[in-house]
Design an enzyme around this catalytic site. Sequence first.
Site, PDB file in Angstrom:
ATOM      1  N   MET A  30       0.849  -1.197   0.000  1.00 32.62           N
ATOM      2  CA  MET A  30       0.000   0.000   0.000  1.00 32.62           C
ATOM      3  C   MET A  30       0.890   1.255   0.000  1.00 32.62           C
ATOM      4  O   MET A  30       0.427   2.348   0.281  1.00 32.62           O
ATOM      5  CB  MET A  30      -0.931  -0.012   1.208  1.00 32.62           C
ATOM      6  CG  MET A  30      -1.875  -1.220   1.181  1.00 32.62           C
ATOM      7  SD  MET A  30      -3.421  -0.969   2.032  1.00 32.62           S
ATOM      8  CE  MET A  30      -2.845  -0.662   3.691  1.00 32.62           C
ATOM      9  N   GLY A  31       2.167   1.086  -0.278  1.00 23.72           N
ATOM     10  CA  GLY A  31       3.046   2.231  -0.464  1.00 23.72           C
ATOM     11  C   GLY A  31       3.584   2.837   0.818  1.00 23.72           C
ATOM     12  O   GLY A  31       3.494   2.260   1.894  1.00 23.72           O
ATOM     13  N   TYR A  32       4.169   4.028   0.665  1.00 22.02           N
ATOM     14  CA  TYR A  32       4.886   4.734   1.718  1.00 22.02           C
ATOM     15  C   TYR A  32       5.995   3.815   2.244  1.00 22.02           C
ATOM     16  O   TYR A  32       6.044   3.473   3.430  1.00 22.02           O
ATOM     17  CB  TYR A  32       3.947   5.190   2.838  1.00 22.02           C
ATOM     18  CG  TYR A  32       4.447   6.452   3.496  1.00 22.02           C
ATOM     19  CD1 TYR A  32       4.575   7.621   2.759  1.00 22.02           C
ATOM     20  CD2 TYR A  32       4.819   6.488   4.832  1.00 22.02           C
ATOM     21  CE1 TYR A  32       5.058   8.788   3.332  1.00 22.02           C
ATOM     22  CE2 TYR A  32       5.305   7.645   5.413  1.00 22.02           C
ATOM     23  CZ  TYR A  32       5.420   8.789   4.656  1.00 22.02           C
ATOM     24  OH  TYR A  32       5.905   9.940   5.237  1.00 22.02           O
ATOM     25  N   PHE A  33       6.866   3.455   1.317  1.00 23.53           N
ATOM     26  CA  PHE A  33       7.831   2.395   1.550  1.00 23.53           C
ATOM     27  C   PHE A  33       8.792   2.686   2.698  1.00 23.53           C
ATOM     28  O   PHE A  33       9.279   3.804   2.855  1.00 23.53           O
ATOM     29  CB  PHE A  33       8.660   2.141   0.287  1.00 23.53           C
ATOM     30  CG  PHE A  33       7.854   1.639  -0.877  1.00 23.53           C
ATOM     31  CD1 PHE A  33       6.682   0.933  -0.677  1.00 23.53           C
ATOM     32  CD2 PHE A  33       8.275   1.875  -2.177  1.00 23.53           C
ATOM     33  CE1 PHE A  33       5.932   0.464  -1.749  1.00 23.53           C
ATOM     34  CE2 PHE A  33       7.534   1.408  -3.258  1.00 23.53           C
ATOM     35  CZ  PHE A  33       6.366   0.711  -3.040  1.00 23.53           C
ATOM     36  N   GLY A  36      11.135  -2.369   5.445  1.00 24.15           N
ATOM     37  CA  GLY A  36      10.405  -3.645   5.410  1.00 24.15           C
ATOM     38  C   GLY A  36       9.930  -3.948   3.990  1.00 24.15           C
ATOM     39  O   GLY A  36      10.126  -5.061   3.474  1.00 24.15           O
ATOM     40  N   HIS A  37       9.319  -2.954   3.338  1.00 21.61           N
ATOM     41  CA  HIS A  37       8.879  -3.157   1.948  1.00 21.61           C
ATOM     42  C   HIS A  37      10.084  -3.456   1.046  1.00 21.61           C
ATOM     43  O   HIS A  37      10.033  -4.314   0.170  1.00 21.61           O
ATOM     44  CB  HIS A  37       8.226  -1.885   1.400  1.00 21.61           C
ATOM     45  CG  HIS A  37       6.950  -1.496   2.064  1.00 21.61           C
ATOM     46  ND1 HIS A  37       6.838  -0.389   2.869  1.00 21.61           N
ATOM     47  CD2 HIS A  37       5.722  -2.057   2.039  1.00 21.61           C
ATOM     48  CE1 HIS A  37       5.602  -0.271   3.300  1.00 21.61           C
ATOM     49  NE2 HIS A  37       4.897  -1.284   2.829  1.00 21.61           N
ATOM     50  N   LYS A 149       4.897  -9.360   9.664  1.00 23.41           N
ATOM     51  CA  LYS A 149       4.268  -8.532  10.704  1.00 23.41           C
ATOM     52  C   LYS A 149       2.755  -8.774  10.662  1.00 23.41           C
ATOM     53  O   LYS A 149       2.112  -8.870  11.686  1.00 23.41           O
ATOM     54  CB  LYS A 149       4.591  -7.054  10.485  1.00 23.41           C
ATOM     55  CG  LYS A 149       3.952  -6.174  11.548  1.00 23.41           C
ATOM     56  CD  LYS A 149       4.489  -4.765  11.521  1.00 23.41           C
ATOM     57  CE  LYS A 149       4.117  -4.030  10.258  1.00 23.41           C
ATOM     58  NZ  LYS A 149       2.673  -3.749  10.150  1.00 23.41           N
ATOM     59  N   ASP A 150       2.227  -8.889   9.440  1.00 24.90           N
ATOM     60  CA  ASP A 150       0.808  -9.218   9.268  1.00 24.90           C
ATOM     61  C   ASP A 150       0.689 -10.738   9.156  1.00 24.90           C
ATOM     62  O   ASP A 150       0.361 -11.269   8.097  1.00 24.90           O
ATOM     63  CB  ASP A 150       0.271  -8.547   8.011  1.00 24.90           C
ATOM     64  CG  ASP A 150       0.361  -7.042   8.097  1.00 24.90           C
ATOM     65  OD1 ASP A 150      -0.410  -6.446   8.846  1.00 24.90           O
ATOM     66  OD2 ASP A 150       1.245  -6.465   7.440  1.00 24.90           O
TER      67      ASP A 150
HETATM   68  O1  PAF Z   1      -0.164  -5.782   3.601  1.00 24.64           O
HETATM   69  C1  PAF Z   1      -0.589  -4.866   2.867  1.00 24.64           C
HETATM   70  O2  PAF Z   1       0.054  -3.843   2.648  1.00 24.64           O
HETATM   71  C2  PAF Z   1      -1.953  -5.022   2.227  1.00 24.64           C
HETATM   72  O3  PAF Z   1      -2.847  -5.659   3.071  1.00 24.64           O
HETATM   73  C3  PAF Z   1      -1.905  -5.709   0.853  1.00 24.64           C
HETATM   74  C4  PAF Z   1      -1.403  -7.142   0.964  1.00 24.64           C
HETATM   75  C5  PAF Z   1      -1.004  -4.936  -0.077  1.00 24.64           C
HETATM   76  C6  PAF Z   1      -3.300  -5.773   0.237  1.00 24.64           C
HETATM   77  O4  PAF Z   1      -3.826  -4.505   0.037  1.00 24.64           O
END
Ligand code: PAF
Length: 283
Positions: A30-33, A36-37, A149-150
């Site tokens: 969902m951006g705003y890297f 972690g991203h 984390k999720d």
């Molecule tokens: O983990 C996230 O950033 C979001 O839940 C995802 C997997 C990009 C789905 O919108």
Amino acid sequence: MKRIEYTEELQRQCADWKAKGLKIGLVPTMGYFHDGHLALMDHARSQCDKLVVTLFVNPTQFGPNEDLDAYPHDLERDSQLAWDHGADLLFAPKPDAMYAPDHATWVEVPELAQNLCGASRPIHFRGVCTVVMKLFMLVQPHVAVFGQKDWQQQAILKRMVRDLNIPVEIQGHPIVREQDGLALSSRNAYLTQEERAHAPFIRKALLAAREQAQQGETNAEAIKKSIRQSLERDIPMGEAEYIEMVDPDNIRPVTAVTNPALIAVAVRLGKARLIDNILIKVD
Ligand code: PAF
């Protein structure tokens, strides 16, 4: 790197790569890297010929009183970072490119979405599964990488892929942390200086809980109680939304430490809702 907005172009480009026999990695975001991203991108990049990063603040996974409108964004900075980390394509659609006005099809895994974040965010995982399924259909990746984390999200997506025979390998990537232990999250941007100073105590409470289990405590309630006490003492301005011990695969609560067991917490701290978890393995 190409930045594109429309699903048709994404589909065309990925089909072309697949026809050439190239291995495609997908990192949905969902951006705003943050780092972690970037670690997810590096991980996917290292094993694939083409890396697709998607940046879409998916409205269907936000409840009515959540932070959809406030969600931080910086597309230009994110594009540069994706480029620096080897993305071949950054897909950043507008909501109407992803959802028709009369969108009516949903994917859900209700059994794994009842506890933890699913308990307080009832439509969240339905939105996540639906958008990730759409991305899988568009990109048809060989590998997709998600942050641990999720943890619940990753468990749900693994189950979705298994149950629906989707030909993609879901890989979980370990949580990336600040030096003081705070799990990186785009939502850390909401923390005030004072809240930020207290936030690392979440990790400390989880580490102490793991130690307690490894020292022989098997009772889940006793361990959860210790975490609650630590959080109340060390983050007095925060509020624990949940502290749970669950089976890491099916996300069902356990009453005694299983091997492995997952302890997961969500803490509301000012405008931020911070989640973190720890996997416990005992000898
Ligand atoms: O983990 C996230 O950033 C979001 O839940 C995802 C997997 C990009 C789905 O919108």
